[in-house]
Design a protein around this motif. Structure first.
Motif, PDB file in Angstrom:
ATOM      1  N   PRO A 310       2.887  30.370  74.010  1.00  0.00           N
ATOM      2  CA  PRO A 310       1.973  30.255  72.866  1.00  0.00           C
ATOM      3  C   PRO A 310       0.517  30.129  73.294  1.00  0.00           C
ATOM      4  O   PRO A 310      -0.383  30.562  72.569  1.00  0.00           O
ATOM      5  N   ALA A 311       0.262  29.541  74.486  1.00  0.00           N
ATOM      6  CA  ALA A 311      -1.119  29.394  74.940  1.00  0.00           C
ATOM      7  C   ALA A 311      -1.770  30.756  75.169  1.00  0.00           C
ATOM      8  O   ALA A 311      -2.907  30.994  74.750  1.00  0.00           O
ATOM      9  N   VAL A 312      -1.039  31.666  75.823  1.00  0.00           N
ATOM     10  CA  VAL A 312      -1.579  32.995  76.109  1.00  0.00           C
ATOM     11  C   VAL A 312      -1.761  33.795  74.823  1.00  0.00           C
ATOM     12  O   VAL A 312      -2.799  34.443  74.606  1.00  0.00           O
ATOM     13  N   GLN A 313      -0.760  33.752  73.951  1.00  0.00           N
ATOM     14  CA  GLN A 313      -0.816  34.564  72.730  1.00  0.00           C
ATOM     15  C   GLN A 313      -1.931  34.108  71.791  1.00  0.00           C
ATOM     16  O   GLN A 313      -2.668  34.918  71.244  1.00  0.00           O
ATOM     17  N   PRO A 321     -10.680  30.279  75.145  1.00  0.00           N
ATOM     18  CA  PRO A 321     -10.214  30.153  76.533  1.00  0.00           C
ATOM     19  C   PRO A 321      -8.767  29.649  76.565  1.00  0.00           C
ATOM     20  O   PRO A 321      -8.369  28.841  75.731  1.00  0.00           O
ATOM     21  N   LYS A 322      -8.021  30.119  77.551  1.00  0.00           N
ATOM     22  CA  LYS A 322      -6.624  29.688  77.652  1.00  0.00           C
ATOM     23  C   LYS A 322      -6.513  28.186  77.872  1.00  0.00           C
ATOM     24  O   LYS A 322      -5.535  27.570  77.466  1.00  0.00           O
ATOM     25  N   ARG A 323      -7.497  27.585  78.514  1.00  0.00           N
ATOM     26  CA  ARG A 323      -7.457  26.139  78.730  1.00  0.00           C
ATOM     27  C   ARG A 323      -7.453  25.382  77.396  1.00  0.00           C
ATOM     28  O   ARG A 323      -6.803  24.347  77.271  1.00  0.00           O
ATOM     29  N   VAL A 324      -8.164  25.927  76.408  1.00  0.00           N
ATOM     30  CA  VAL A 324      -8.225  25.278  75.090  1.00  0.00           C
ATOM     31  C   VAL A 324      -6.883  25.377  74.381  1.00  0.00           C
ATOM     32  O   VAL A 324      -6.347  24.378  73.892  1.00  0.00           O
ATOM     33  N   THR A 325      -6.323  26.581  74.343  1.00  0.00           N
ATOM     34  CA  THR A 325      -5.053  26.762  73.631  1.00  0.00           C
ATOM     35  C   THR A 325      -3.906  26.070  74.377  1.00  0.00           C
ATOM     36  O   THR A 325      -2.962  25.593  73.749  1.00  0.00           O
ATOM     37  N   THR A 326      -3.996  25.997  75.707  1.00  0.00           N
ATOM     38  CA  THR A 326      -2.965  25.281  76.470  1.00  0.00           C
ATOM     39  C   THR A 326      -2.952  23.809  76.091  1.00  0.00           C
ATOM     40  O   THR A 326      -1.883  23.215  75.865  1.00  0.00           O
ATOM     41  N   LEU A 327      -4.117  23.210  76.017  1.00  0.00           N
ATOM     42  CA  LEU A 327      -4.194  21.785  75.677  1.00  0.00           C
ATOM     43  C   LEU A 327      -3.719  21.526  74.254  1.00  0.00           C
ATOM     44  O   LEU A 327      -2.959  20.581  74.001  1.00  0.00           O
ATOM     45  N   LEU A 328      -4.138  22.364  73.307  1.00  0.00           N
ATOM     46  CA  LEU A 328      -3.755  22.168  71.905  1.00  0.00           C
ATOM     47  C   LEU A 328      -2.254  22.382  71.705  1.00  0.00           C
ATOM     48  O   LEU A 328      -1.584  21.587  71.035  1.00  0.00           O
ATOM     49  N   CYS A 329      -1.724  23.458  72.291  1.00  0.00           N
ATOM     50  CA  CYS A 329      -0.286  23.723  72.158  1.00  0.00           C
ATOM     51  C   CYS A 329       0.533  22.664  72.884  1.00  0.00           C
ATOM     52  O   CYS A 329       1.609  22.260  72.419  1.00  0.00           O
ATOM     53  N   GLY A 330       0.039  22.210  74.042  1.00  0.00           N
ATOM     54  CA  GLY A 330       0.742  21.165  74.780  1.00  0.00           C
ATOM     55  C   GLY A 330       0.798  19.864  74.014  1.00  0.00           C
ATOM     56  O   GLY A 330       1.829  19.174  74.003  1.00  0.00           O
ATOM     57  N   LEU A 331      -0.301  19.514  73.344  1.00  0.00           N
ATOM     58  CA  LEU A 331      -0.328  18.297  72.536  1.00  0.00           C
ATOM     59  C   LEU A 331       0.654  18.397  71.371  1.00  0.00           C
ATOM     60  O   LEU A 331       1.418  17.459  71.101  1.00  0.00           O
ATOM     61  N   ALA A 332       0.650  19.556  70.707  1.00  0.00           N
ATOM     62  CA  ALA A 332       1.571  19.754  69.579  1.00  0.00           C
ATOM     63  C   ALA A 332       3.032  19.698  70.038  1.00  0.00           C
ATOM     64  O   ALA A 332       3.877  19.081  69.386  1.00  0.00           O
ATOM     65  N   GLY A 333       3.347  20.332  71.175  1.00  0.00           N
ATOM     66  CA  GLY A 333       4.712  20.325  71.685  1.00  0.00           C
ATOM     67  C   GLY A 333       5.169  18.936  72.077  1.00  0.00           C
ATOM     68  O   GLY A 333       6.335  18.571  71.881  1.00  0.00           O
ATOM     69  N   THR A 334       4.256  18.139  72.639  1.00  0.00           N
ATOM     70  CA  THR A 334       4.609  16.774  73.037  1.00  0.00           C
ATOM     71  C   THR A 334       4.938  15.923  71.815  1.00  0.00           C
ATOM     72  O   THR A 334       5.916  15.163  71.816  1.00  0.00           O
ATOM     73  N   ILE A 335       4.160  16.062  70.768  1.00  0.00           N
ATOM     74  CA  ILE A 335       4.426  15.301  69.540  1.00  0.00           C
ATOM     75  C   ILE A 335       5.762  15.726  68.928  1.00  0.00           C
ATOM     76  O   ILE A 335       6.576  14.890  68.524  1.00  0.00           O
ATOM     77  N   LEU A 336       6.003  17.054  68.888  1.00  0.00           N
ATOM     78  CA  LEU A 336       7.274  17.547  68.350  1.00  0.00           C
ATOM     79  C   LEU A 336       8.458  17.070  69.187  1.00  0.00           C
ATOM     80  O   LEU A 336       9.540  16.795  68.669  1.00  0.00           O
ATOM     81  N   GLY A 337       8.235  16.945  70.492  1.00  0.00           N
ATOM     82  CA  GLY A 337       9.317  16.566  71.400  1.00  0.00           C
ATOM     83  C   GLY A 337       9.903  15.199  71.124  1.00  0.00           C
ATOM     84  O   GLY A 337      11.025  14.895  71.558  1.00  0.00           O
ATOM     85  N   LEU A 338       9.182  14.371  70.407  1.00  0.00           N
ATOM     86  CA  LEU A 338       9.678  13.032  70.096  1.00  0.00           C
ATOM     87  C   LEU A 338      10.709  13.052  68.980  1.00  0.00           C
ATOM     88  O   LEU A 338      11.317  12.027  68.677  1.00  0.00           O
ATOM     89  N   GLY A 339      10.938  14.242  68.363  1.00  0.00           N
ATOM     90  CA  GLY A 339      11.906  14.257  67.273  1.00  0.00           C
ATOM     91  C   GLY A 339      12.730  15.514  67.103  1.00  0.00           C
ATOM     92  O   GLY A 339      13.828  15.476  66.581  1.00  0.00           O
TER      93      GLY A 339
END
Length: 447
Positions: A310-313, A321-339
């Motif tokens: 999702p970061a690349v797409q 920048p990919k660094r921005v989307t990587t951080l945002l997608c990573g944060l969202a995935g971490t929150i989702l991972g709790l449930g």
């Protein structure tokens, strides 16, 4: 401070072009990767906990041989065909999925498939985060689970932030340990039951308690990795040779996933759980420790690759920048991972119905309509919208949903929703394209 934040947020095309994996343009020949690191990365990506989950579900309702092995092979085979078709496009064009969607859906129309697939792949990231937490905590409601899951999300995000080179470094040492632990888990389950004949008998007894139809089984297998199949271009674009581009989906879907589904089914049949960390921990601290390390390496590689997608797409389409989307997608995935990890099967059913039709118009557009003439130099001059692609996707998704929820009863027991939706989107796009071409040719005559 604000200037640094603005600079971090703003796309620098020159900086991105010099990276190992520029998401905004087709890769240059120097950005392509060697075969062995790519294939090792493919094995690590394919060694996703999804295979264990799917195998565990299959083991509850199908006799191990021949039904379970057949369902697993058919489902993975179907995903491989789709992955190979998409992967070859990625290899020939050197484009990631986000760029390919722009060719078919248009520069603005591509927002629809990219946002949709990104949301689903972020969900996969959440499943991986949750699986990492469960492997170490062996529960979903302890403080340890939440701490480890959050730590895993940070780890995955940090590694992916460094790019594809870092992903290769994580995947390479994982391969041998993953294979060794998987083989040991297989031997352990067979030894526990007293040999193969006893295992087969136990499998038939388990399947008789809650039988699963071959239709449901194959659809489950297809749904478990259909997202990976349709985004295969994000990895095959790095291949320098065609055989590597085809070998990547083969390694992911035929080798890794089949292997994991067998291990997961054995664990479910013998030990009552697909989580090999659970029954390996029961064998003592040292064996349990190696099981945890192997699973952690597998989940680390998987978490990185799932976040990379999702970061690349999103970087490609939203021009960030990919660094921005990587951080945002990573944060969202971490929150989702709790449930989200607890709702794996429900997630799979959703994916099986809605995701495959997304790639249908791209496959037809490349192989039949444009006859392999996607010109990367025209990316910024493409049409804004292609309503034909959007219509074809909606038709395919609607057909797959109707089959999934048994709206069309005569077809519900003979068609796999995932493949039905994909085929309907492909057929729809081809027919709509032919009709549009005929109408366009008649316009001067009508005038």
């Amino acid at each position: 401070m604000l200037n640094k934040l603005k600079q971090w947020w703003t796309l620098d095309a020159t900086e991105e072009a010099q990276s190992d994996d520029n998401p905004h343009l087709p890769l240059t020949p120097s950005q392509r990767r060697n075969a062995m690191p790519l294939l090792a990365l493919a094995f690590g990506w394919g060694f996703l906990v999804t295979g264990l989950l799917t195998g565990g579900a299959l083991g509850k309702g199908l006799a191990f041989t021949p039904d379970l092995l057949t369902a697993s092979f058919l489902g993975n085979g179907m995903n491989f065909v789709i992955g190979a078709l998409v992967g070859y496009i990625g290899y020939k064009t050197a484009c990631n999925s986000g760029l390919l969607y722009r060719f078919t859906y248009g520069n603005i129309g591509a927002y629809i498939p990219v946002l949709f697939v990104a949301l689903l792949t972020i969900g996969w990231q959440g499943i991986t985060v949750g699986a990492f937490g469960f492997a170490w905590a062996q529960s979903f409601d302890s403080v340890t689970f939440y701490l480890v899951a959050i730590g895993a999300g940070i780890l995955f995000t940090g590694t992916t932030y460094m790019g594809v080179a870092a992903l290769e470094k994580v995947s390479m040492p994982s391969v041998l340990m993953l294979v060794a632990v998987g083989i040991y888990a297989t031997w352990l389950n067979i030894d526990t039951t007293g040999g193969w004949q006893a295992f087969f008998a136990l499998s038939e007894q388990q399947a008789a308690k809650s039988p699963m139809s071959m239709y449901d089984a194959v659809n489950l297998v297809v749904g478990s990795w259909i997202v990976g199949a349709i985004v295969m271009a994000d990895y095959t674009r790095f291949a320098r040779k065609a055989w590597v581009a085809i070998a990547i989906p083969f390694v992911v879907l035929i080798i890794s996933q089949w292997f994991l589904q067998i291990i997961g089914s054995m664990g479910g049949i013998v030990s009552g759980t697909y989580e090999f960390t659970t029954y390996m921990l029961q064998q003592g601290p040292w064996i349990g420790f190696f099981g945890l390390i192997a699973m952690s390496l597998a989940l680390w590689t998987t978490g990185d690759t799932n976040l990379y997608l999702p970061a690349v797409q999103t970087a490609s389409v939203f021009k960030r920048p990919k660094r921005v989307t990587t951080l945002l997608c990573g944060l969202a995935g971490t929150i989702l991972g709790l449930g989200v990890y607890q709702y794996f099967l429900e997630w799979i059913n959703l994916l099986a119905a809605l995701v495959p039709p997304v790639i249908g118009p791209v496959i037809v557009d490349y192989y039949l309509v444009n006859r392999k003439r996607f010109n990367p130099e025209k990316l910024d001059h493409l049409h804004k919208w292609n309503p034909l692609a959007v219509m074809a996707y909606l038709i395919g998704a609607a057909c797959a949903t109707a089959i999934t929820y048994h709206v069309v009863l005569p077809l519900s027991d003979v068609l796999f929703p995932s493949l039905y939706g994909l085929l309907m989107s492909m057929i729809s796009y081809f027919v709509l394209s032919v009709v549009a071409k005929v109408l366009a040719a008649k316009k001067p005559q009508l005038a």
